[in-house]
Enzyme design. Structure first.
Site, mmCIF file in Angstrom:
data_model
loop_
_atom_site.group_PDB
_atom_site.id
_atom_site.type_symbol
_atom_site.label_atom_id
_atom_site.label_comp_id
_atom_site.label_asym_id
_atom_site.label_seq_id
_atom_site.Cartn_x
_atom_site.Cartn_y
_atom_site.Cartn_z
ATOM 1 N N LYS B 8 0.848 -1.202 0.000
ATOM 2 C CA LYS B 8 0.000 0.000 0.000
ATOM 3 C C LYS B 8 0.881 1.250 0.000
ATOM 4 C CE LYS B 8 -3.051 2.037 3.190
ATOM 5 N NZ LYS B 8 -3.686 2.903 2.170
ATOM 6 N N LYS B 39 4.867 8.470 -7.453
ATOM 7 C CA LYS B 39 5.593 9.359 -6.566
ATOM 8 C C LYS B 39 7.071 9.461 -6.955
ATOM 9 C CE LYS B 39 5.147 8.140 -2.238
ATOM 10 N NZ LYS B 39 5.348 7.986 -0.801
ATOM 11 N N ASP B 126 -1.758 -0.230 -4.216
ATOM 12 C CA ASP B 126 -3.114 0.100 -3.778
ATOM 13 C C ASP B 126 -4.161 -0.424 -4.730
ATOM 14 O OD1 ASP B 126 -3.299 2.042 -1.368
ATOM 15 O OD2 ASP B 126 -1.509 2.587 -2.472
HETATM 16 N N1 LIG Z 1 10.676 0.594 9.795
HETATM 17 C C1 LIG Z 1 10.521 1.923 9.709
HETATM 18 N N2 LIG Z 1 10.654 2.671 10.808
HETATM 19 C C2 LIG Z 1 10.450 4.007 10.754
HETATM 20 N N3 LIG Z 1 10.088 4.682 9.663
HETATM 21 C C3 LIG Z 1 9.936 3.992 8.518
HETATM 22 C C4 LIG Z 1 10.150 2.592 8.468
HETATM 23 N N4 LIG Z 1 9.918 2.193 7.187
HETATM 24 C C5 LIG Z 1 9.586 3.292 6.482
HETATM 25 N N5 LIG Z 1 9.586 4.380 7.277
HETATM 26 C C6 LIG Z 1 9.191 5.764 6.911
HETATM 27 O O1 LIG Z 1 7.891 5.735 6.355
HETATM 28 C C7 LIG Z 1 7.743 6.743 5.354
HETATM 29 C C8 LIG Z 1 7.180 6.145 4.083
HETATM 30 O O2 LIG Z 1 8.110 5.279 3.541
HETATM 31 P P1 LIG Z 1 8.265 5.039 1.986
HETATM 32 O O3 LIG Z 1 9.350 4.048 1.860
HETATM 33 O O4 LIG Z 1 8.357 6.314 1.261
HETATM 34 O O5 LIG Z 1 6.854 4.347 1.659
HETATM 35 P P2 LIG Z 1 6.274 3.896 0.240
HETATM 36 O O6 LIG Z 1 7.424 3.697 -0.671
HETATM 37 O O7 LIG Z 1 5.568 2.613 0.547
HETATM 38 O O8 LIG Z 1 5.330 4.992 -0.193
HETATM 39 C C9 LIG Z 1 9.108 7.359 5.181
HETATM 40 O O9 LIG Z 1 9.131 8.575 5.843
HETATM 41 C C10 LIG Z 1 10.043 6.364 5.851
HETATM 42 O O10 LIG Z 1 11.128 6.969 6.389
HETATM 43 MG MG LIG Z 2 7.733 4.599 -2.450
#
Ligand SMILES: Nc1ncnc2c1ncn2[C@@H]1O[C@H](COP(=O)(O)OP(=O)(O)O)[C@@H](O)[C@H]1O
Ligand SMILES: [Mg+2]
Ligand SMILES: Nc1ncnc2c1ncn2[C@@H]1O[C@H](COP(=O)(O)OP(=O)(O)O)[C@@H](O)[C@H]1O
Ligand code: SF4
Ligand SMILES: [Mg+2]
Lengths: 267, 267
Positions: B8, B39, B126
């Site tokens: 998601k 994104k 999603d």
């Molecule tokens: N295990 C974790 N602990 C703390 N923060 C995390 C962890 N995994 C991801 N994040 C944070 O969550 C947010 C979303 O992560 P992201 O990798 O951009 O999600 P996605 O790629 O699924 O959209 C970021 O700010 C990231 O730093």
């Molecule tokens: Mg991402």
């Protein structure tokens, strides 16, 4: 009047949509809410259960439209709001646009598409591709639900860009943003300073709203037995009143992704 | 070997993907990471900046593939990991599947698609429609990132259903789930009791991971100056080792949506 409510998955689109529909019903309007999320739980708090999707019903009848009656797909919800769930594309195949297209086609066959004062589409806004932008073809207004975080505002900007694209060929306008589950609005205000648009309301995280969804009720139904919840209903009545006033709306300006990253992200 | 990481929006796919890629590089593998999220910030912590997308580059060159060189679209990241951002469909039009298709086509033209030990697709999960399921056509394994909540597990189940669909015609298997940003796993365990699949790792919310992303670095790069972060790297090395061991993987069973609502939601 037709409204399309968009936002990132899990942001509170369905909760907000059901309560807006209930608010519109309180204002005497005949409302139809159409869920357009593969999660197909859009109208749950209006009906109290998960209604069958249009796609499931059409499949059951081998896509013979003539064998589908309105009561097979349109369910009565709280306040007399009518409810429909489009459903999602089959996982791994199909297209979100096809599902929305089939839904509108069927409702037109059933003479239901123009029988309401307001039709509200509740649409997943993570990927606003051609498919998931389809409800914008029918809408007078788009509403975007967001919180005060980067991901939801990035999604909001893509939704705004889709409105700009569709507004070239359709009488569509963006009515504005609804902030949800947030006490802060600094990033929302930063965003609207770059892409001007009305902020219709900002709702904090309210535990009674979370509870209302668990109980399968709108906040309006809850308030019948718990009058102290009236102020929560007022948020949604305020949104409904602003939409019924037929606002000018905006064709959003273009904010390139890089600008958004610089403006809103903590990179 | 080709891997597709789904989940998601906002669940931590990109953070997890970049750190898995860095871990695979630590194991001596030549890795290419391809971001497939509108994104287009998938590879940010590997490169330290937002690289141009394939779609933007192709558009600049009027879709003349012969005018695009590898160094125009493939960027060097931490640990020698190569990085590509596919980009997303233009807002309100186009299709996610088209973007992925164009990306793979271009990489094949550049003789890059089979030049790596591991290719990792980081894909928004999603809406797993035909378009966003396209990376599964090329993958040996799918990995699903989830937290311990209903929405992410509902998305995980649709992703699993897409793997089942594609596994009929492709040599694809589901390697398993990665729990992220959660100390609890009761809902994850409930889900895997109904749809059996390996849980490769469960990462709690670790502030250093959040900080690493703000700094534009993988946790591996951070650990070079802060050795106390090695235990965090170990989570990702553990995932990388399990994948390099070429697990059997599963073709997930079917769990109908209603069953999921009954099992996992607080309705
Ligand atoms: N295990 C974790 N602990 C703390 N923060 C995390 C962890 N995994 C991801 N994040 C944070 O969550 C947010 C979303 O992560 P992201 O990798 O951009 O999600 P996605 O790629 O699924 O959209 C970021 O700010 C990231 O730093
Ligand atoms: Mg991402
Ligand atoms: N203002 C609010 N305060 C507290 N909880 C909220 C609020 N708005 C929504 N929620 C909760 O957030 C969760 C997700 O809401 P939902 O409407 O299903 O999101 P979406 O339709 O965007 O996926 C639900 O559990 C809901 O109860
Ligand atoms: S148009 Fe959108 S919903 Fe349709 S297949 Fe493409 S990405 Fe999926
Ligand atoms: Mg919803």
């Amino acid at each position: 009047m037709k409204i399309a409510v968009y936002g990132k998955g899990g942001i509170g689109k369905s909760t907000t949509s059901c309560n807006i529909s209930a608010a519109l019903a309180k204002r005497g309007k005949k409302v139809l809410q159409i869920g357009c999320d593969p999660k197909h739980d859009s109208t749950f708090t209006l009906t109290g259960f998960l209604i069958p999707t249009i796609i499931d019903t059409l499949k059951d009848r081998d896509y013979h439209y003539e064998n589908v009656w309105p009561e097979d797909v349109i369910y009565q919800g709280y306040g007399g709001v009518h409810c429909v769930e489009a459903g999602g594309p089959p996982a791994g195949a199909g297209c979100g646009g096809y599902v929305v297209g089939e839904t509108v086609k069927l409702l037109k066959e059933l003479d239901a598409f123009d029988a309401y004062d307001v039709i509200l589409f509740d649409v997943l806004g993570d990927v606003v591709c051609g498919g998931f932008a389809a409800p914008l073809n029918y809408a007078d207004y788009c509403l975007i639900v967001t919180d005060n975080g980067f991901d939801a505002l990035f999604a909001a900007n893509r939704i705004a860009a889709s409105v700009r694209e569709k507004a070239r060929t359709h009488p569509l306008r963006l009515a504005g943003l609804i902030g949800n589950r947030t006490n802060k609005r600094d990033l929302i205000d930063k965003y609207t300073s770059v892409v001007p648009m009305p902020v219709l309301e900002v709702l904090p995280l309210i535990d009674d709203i979370r509870i209302s969804r668990v109980k399968g009720k709108t906040i309006f139904e809850m308030a019948e037995k718990a009058p102290h919840l009236q102020p929560v209903c007022d948020y949604y009545l305020n949104i409904a009143d602003q939409i019924l006033a037929r606002p000018e709306g905006v064709v959003p300006q273009d904010a390139p992704d890089r600008e958004l990253f610089n403006l809103l992200s903590d990179f």
